[in-house]
Motif scaffolding. Structure first.
Motif, mmCIF file in Angstrom:
data_model
loop_
_atom_site.group_PDB
_atom_site.id
_atom_site.type_symbol
_atom_site.label_atom_id
_atom_site.label_comp_id
_atom_site.label_asym_id
_atom_site.label_seq_id
_atom_site.Cartn_x
_atom_site.Cartn_y
_atom_site.Cartn_z
ATOM 1 N N VAL A 1 0.801 -1.229 0.000
ATOM 2 C CA VAL A 1 0.000 0.000 0.000
ATOM 3 C C VAL A 1 0.833 1.278 0.000
ATOM 4 N N SER A 2 2.134 1.179 -0.165
ATOM 5 C CA SER A 2 2.949 2.389 -0.242
ATOM 6 C C SER A 2 2.549 3.221 -1.454
ATOM 7 N N LEU A 3 2.531 4.533 -1.291
ATOM 8 C CA LEU A 3 2.225 5.428 -2.405
ATOM 9 C C LEU A 3 3.387 5.558 -3.383
ATOM 10 N N CYS A 4 4.586 5.261 -2.926
ATOM 11 C CA CYS A 4 5.778 5.675 -3.675
ATOM 12 C C CYS A 4 6.031 4.954 -5.002
ATOM 13 N N PRO A 5 5.828 3.651 -5.131
ATOM 14 C CA PRO A 5 6.136 3.022 -6.423
ATOM 15 C C PRO A 5 5.008 3.162 -7.442
ATOM 16 N N ARG A 6 4.364 4.345 -7.469
ATOM 17 C CA ARG A 6 3.190 4.545 -8.303
ATOM 18 C C ARG A 6 3.115 6.004 -8.751
ATOM 19 N N ILE A 7 2.314 6.245 -9.756
ATOM 20 C CA ILE A 7 1.924 7.619 -10.093
ATOM 21 C C ILE A 7 0.403 7.694 -10.069
ATOM 22 N N PHE A 8 -0.118 8.911 -9.794
ATOM 23 C CA PHE A 8 -1.551 9.128 -9.648
ATOM 24 C C PHE A 8 -1.962 10.347 -10.470
ATOM 25 N N ARG A 9 -3.040 10.218 -11.219
ATOM 26 C CA ARG A 9 -3.564 11.389 -11.912
ATOM 27 C C ARG A 9 -3.959 12.432 -10.862
ATOM 28 N N ARG A 10 -3.511 13.662 -11.060
ATOM 29 C CA ARG A 10 -3.696 14.675 -10.012
ATOM 30 C C ARG A 10 -5.175 14.957 -9.748
ATOM 31 N N THR A 11 -6.023 14.801 -10.758
ATOM 32 C CA THR A 11 -7.446 15.083 -10.546
ATOM 33 C C THR A 11 -8.093 14.112 -9.560
ATOM 34 N N LEU A 12 -7.463 12.956 -9.304
ATOM 35 C CA LEU A 12 -8.005 12.046 -8.284
ATOM 36 C C LEU A 12 -8.101 12.736 -6.930
ATOM 37 N N PHE A 13 -7.163 13.629 -6.649
ATOM 38 C CA PHE A 13 -7.121 14.288 -5.349
ATOM 39 C C PHE A 13 -8.184 15.380 -5.221
ATOM 40 N N GLN A 14 -8.903 15.648 -6.306
ATOM 41 C CA GLN A 14 -9.980 16.630 -6.257
ATOM 42 C C GLN A 14 -11.306 16.008 -5.832
ATOM 43 N N ASN A 15 -11.313 14.696 -5.647
ATOM 44 C CA ASN A 15 -12.493 14.019 -5.127
ATOM 45 C C ASN A 15 -12.619 14.268 -3.630
ATOM 46 N N GLU A 16 -13.685 13.747 -3.055
ATOM 47 C CA GLU A 16 -13.909 13.876 -1.612
ATOM 48 C C GLU A 16 -12.936 12.961 -0.879
ATOM 49 N N ILE A 17 -11.864 13.544 -0.371
ATOM 50 C CA ILE A 17 -10.778 12.801 0.252
ATOM 51 C C ILE A 17 -10.654 13.220 1.722
ATOM 52 N N THR A 18 -10.499 12.233 2.609
ATOM 53 C CA THR A 18 -10.128 12.518 3.994
ATOM 54 C C THR A 18 -8.626 12.309 4.112
ATOM 55 N N TYR A 19 -7.902 13.382 4.378
ATOM 56 C CA TYR A 19 -6.446 13.292 4.422
ATOM 57 C C TYR A 19 -5.975 12.867 5.807
ATOM 58 N N PRO A 20 -5.018 11.946 5.860
ATOM 59 C CA PRO A 20 -4.486 11.507 7.160
ATOM 60 C C PRO A 20 -3.680 12.611 7.829
#
Length: 310
Positions: free
Chosen positions: A154-173
């Motif tokens: 589940v590490s975020l690091c070995p991946r890339i993410f489309r930036r628009t994903l973060f525009q969804n309803e997200i609860t940030y840790p």
């Protein structure tokens, strides 16, 4: 708009930052924005970083260093980077790790070829004596369920993410153990397409001095508190999406696995009570969960009965 924004929290890594930075600046992909977050690092990490930047004049205009006025931890540092990132995709790199020089070129190529919102790669755990290859996708089962059960790293690091994903309803840790996990579940849920490059492109340094390897009573208590708070983000998110019934057994596994960050520790009775009373609704379910290896179930039963009642 750069193809990818790479967000790198920096804190107390003067022994490692050069290798990390050179692997980032030496990428075969040209169109990269670099965002380093100085999380009030007390050592020479940032001074070393600034020296290395001078060796890459072509990269220098695309490097930003943002300084926190106090130490806020990795979870907050990453969010600081997200707030200013301008890339089509976002990547995260820990400042004591390093990456293959072709990593972002390969992940971006896969994303563009398949119109993917997330692209996975495999990675290496780097120990003092040897390296361990970690395969990210291990089965063809639906990815969200496998992530919840932690059958996928589940590490975020070995991946890339489309930036628009973060525009969804997200609860940030807000806490710094298990923060990757709580964010990753939400991003996977929102992703329409996930692709995979089956190569070990990220090198995850197993630093014996890091918080994940700390074993004092205070460290264990802090670790447990952070992990449970971040797992509660996941549970609340799945409930908000009406997924608690569909993923009932996965959520039980999620709660069990999150408690197990201290299962192998030498628990005093106070710590044991904390372990047993957290998610106590699963206590009588664990011995009958076939998804859990029988050896692990036996260990659980022994720990529970040795220290007190289930």
């Amino acid at each position: 708009m750069p193809k990818v924004s790479v967000i790198v929290p920096v804190f107390n890594v003067e022994k490692c930052i050069e290798k990390c930075a050179r692997s980032l600046f030496g990428q075969t992909l040209n169109d990269i924005e670099y965002i380093f977050i100085d999380d009030c690092s007390p050592d020479n990490s940032i001074a070393i970083l600034r020296t290395i930047i001078e060796d890459y004049p072509g990269r220098k205009p695309f490097v930003r260093i943002i300084s926190h006025q106090s130490n806020k931890g990795q979870a907050t540092a990453r969010r600081t980077g997200l707030n200013v990132a301008g890339g089509e995709y976002v990547a995260f790199c820990d400042s004591d790790d390093w990456i293959d020089l072709s990593m972002y070129e390969k992940l971006i190529a896969k994303a563009e070829a398949e119109n993917a919102d997330i692209v996975f790669s495999d990675y290496w755990n780097v120990w003092t004596s040897n390296n361990e290859y970690i395969t990210t996708i291990r089965s063809r089962k639906p990815i969200l369920g496998e992530v919840i059960a932690r059958n996928i790293p589940v590490s975020l690091c070995p991946r890339i993410f489309r930036r628009t994903l973060f525009q969804n309803e997200i609860t940030y840790p807000q806490y710094n153990m298990g923060e990757d996990f709580s964010l990753f579940v939400q991003l996977v849920y929102y992703a329409r397409k996930i692709s995979y490059v089956q190569e070990g492109l990220y090198y995850y340094y197993q630093n014996p001095e890091s918080i994940t390897h700390a074993r004092s009573d205070a460290a264990l208590n802090g670790m447990f508190h952070d992990v449970i708070n971040n797992v509660n983000i996941i549970v609340d998110f799945l409930e908000s999406k009406g997924l608690e019934s569909e993923y009932k057994n996965k959520i039980i596994l999620l709660k069990h696995n999150s408690r197990n960050v201290i299962l192998d520790a030498k628990m005093d009775r106070r710590l044991h009570r904390l372990w047993l009373r957290t998610f106590r609704e699963i206590n009588f379910l664990i011995p009958f969960m076939r998804e859990i290896p029988i050896k692990e179930r036996c260990k659980y039963i022994y720990k529970a009965l040795f220290y007190g009642r289930l």
